[in-house]
Each structure stands twice: as C-alpha cells, then as structure tokens.
Write an enzyme that holds these catalytic residues in place. Sequence first.
Site, PDB file in Angstrom:
ATOM      1  CB  SER A 138      11.100  40.077  21.162  1.00 21.45           C
ATOM      2  OG  SER A 138      12.456  40.383  20.664  1.00 21.45           O
ATOM      3  CG  HIS A 193      12.488  44.480  22.188  1.00 24.81           C
ATOM      4  ND1 HIS A 193      12.629  44.412  23.696  1.00 24.81           N
ATOM      5  CD2 HIS A 193      12.593  43.433  21.715  1.00 24.81           C
ATOM      6  CE1 HIS A 193      13.131  43.314  23.705  1.00 24.81           C
ATOM      7  NE2 HIS A 193      13.023  42.611  22.550  1.00 24.81           N
TER       8      HIS A 193
END
Length: 214
Positions: A138, A193
């Site tokens: 991610s 992230h």
Amino acid sequence: MFRNFAADLRGAPWPVWLILGLCLLPEALFLTTSVGLIDAPRARAIAYDNFGFWAGLLGNWQPNYASQPWLMFLSYGFLHAGPVHFAVNMLTLLALGGPVAQAVGPWRFLALYLMFAVAGAIGFALVPELGLPMVGASGALFGLAGLLLAWDWRYRRRRKMTLWPVLRSLGILVLLNLVLWVAMGGHLAWQTHLGGFLAGWGMGWLVQPDQRRG
C-alpha cells in the site's frame, strides 16, 4: 464499467504483472502451508521475521542477516497480512499501475514504484510501531495515487478547470484511512500510506506523463 476494467487488465504493462507475480509467490506459499499441502506452519511468521519492515532494526535490534536493515525498505512491499489484504492491494495495483506505466513507460514505472515503496517505509520509520512488523504494497500504491492526482491537479489548473474532483479524491483517501484505522483497532500503517502518497504527489510535479503514450 466492468468491460472497461477487464480491458485495462488485458492491457496492463508487464511491470504491473511482474509486481503482482512477486507478491503472489509468497502468498501462494502461505496458502499451501495453511491447508497442509506443505508442512511449514510458521512460513508466514518466518517471512515476516526476515523480510517485513521492523522499525526496531533501525535502532538497537539485532538483524537476522547483515542486509536486513536496508533490504526491508523494499521487501516488506511484497508480503501481505493475508489473502484479503493481498487481493485488495493487487486489484488496486491493476487499477492504478496500468495508467501510470502506460504514461511513463515500463522502466520509469518500476523506478517510481520502488521509490514509493521506500518512501512508505520511511514514513513508517518516522512514526514507528516498534512491536509489530509492517507489510503490504500500500505504500507504493498510495504513491501511484498521489502521482495520478498531482497530474490531474496540474492538468486542471492549466485548463482553468475545477479542482473539486481532485479535492474530493483526497478527502476520500483520508476518510478511507480513518475508517480502516478504526476498523483495525489502530493497527493500520497510515504512516506508510502518507509517506508513499507524499512521494507520489511530489514526483507528480517533477515527472511528466508522455502524451504520446496516451
């Protein structure tokens, strides 16, 4: 919509499939061990121990091998927490990776993807969780999202178009992280992230998409 997505899958450049395959290999191994086809019940734990991102290794922890403290900045991105985590990330890779690879070419895409993965790891290292490993693609995926949104922002500003779609997408990403953080009891690697996204957003102002590639 589904026909368009299927066409995108067929047309995804080879680096996207390469990354997917490298992520699939360990997850397929873990699946075979979980159903008893291979007698290695600790395979996932051993992979995390050796290739997950451990913030403590940047301090006084003893690595399992000499290159672990720097290799983990990339290797964590090819491991996942389970089949659902893997599937969600790979679908996102297929959706975002194809357009970016087509816009910059396969080799620049690979360089950017790995850069975003490292940036995600740096984000996690700056606000670490010392007791847990960090795994997943991610960080790099949020980098791809940041890159695409920066391109969209620049495109709209040049043509004096509304920036609302970009702002709305940014809000959705923030909300998604908040919901996942609550749902996962605070164990979401939001730092990863954020690190990946900021790197992608920054590169979006430095890297120009090749208009000839569409």
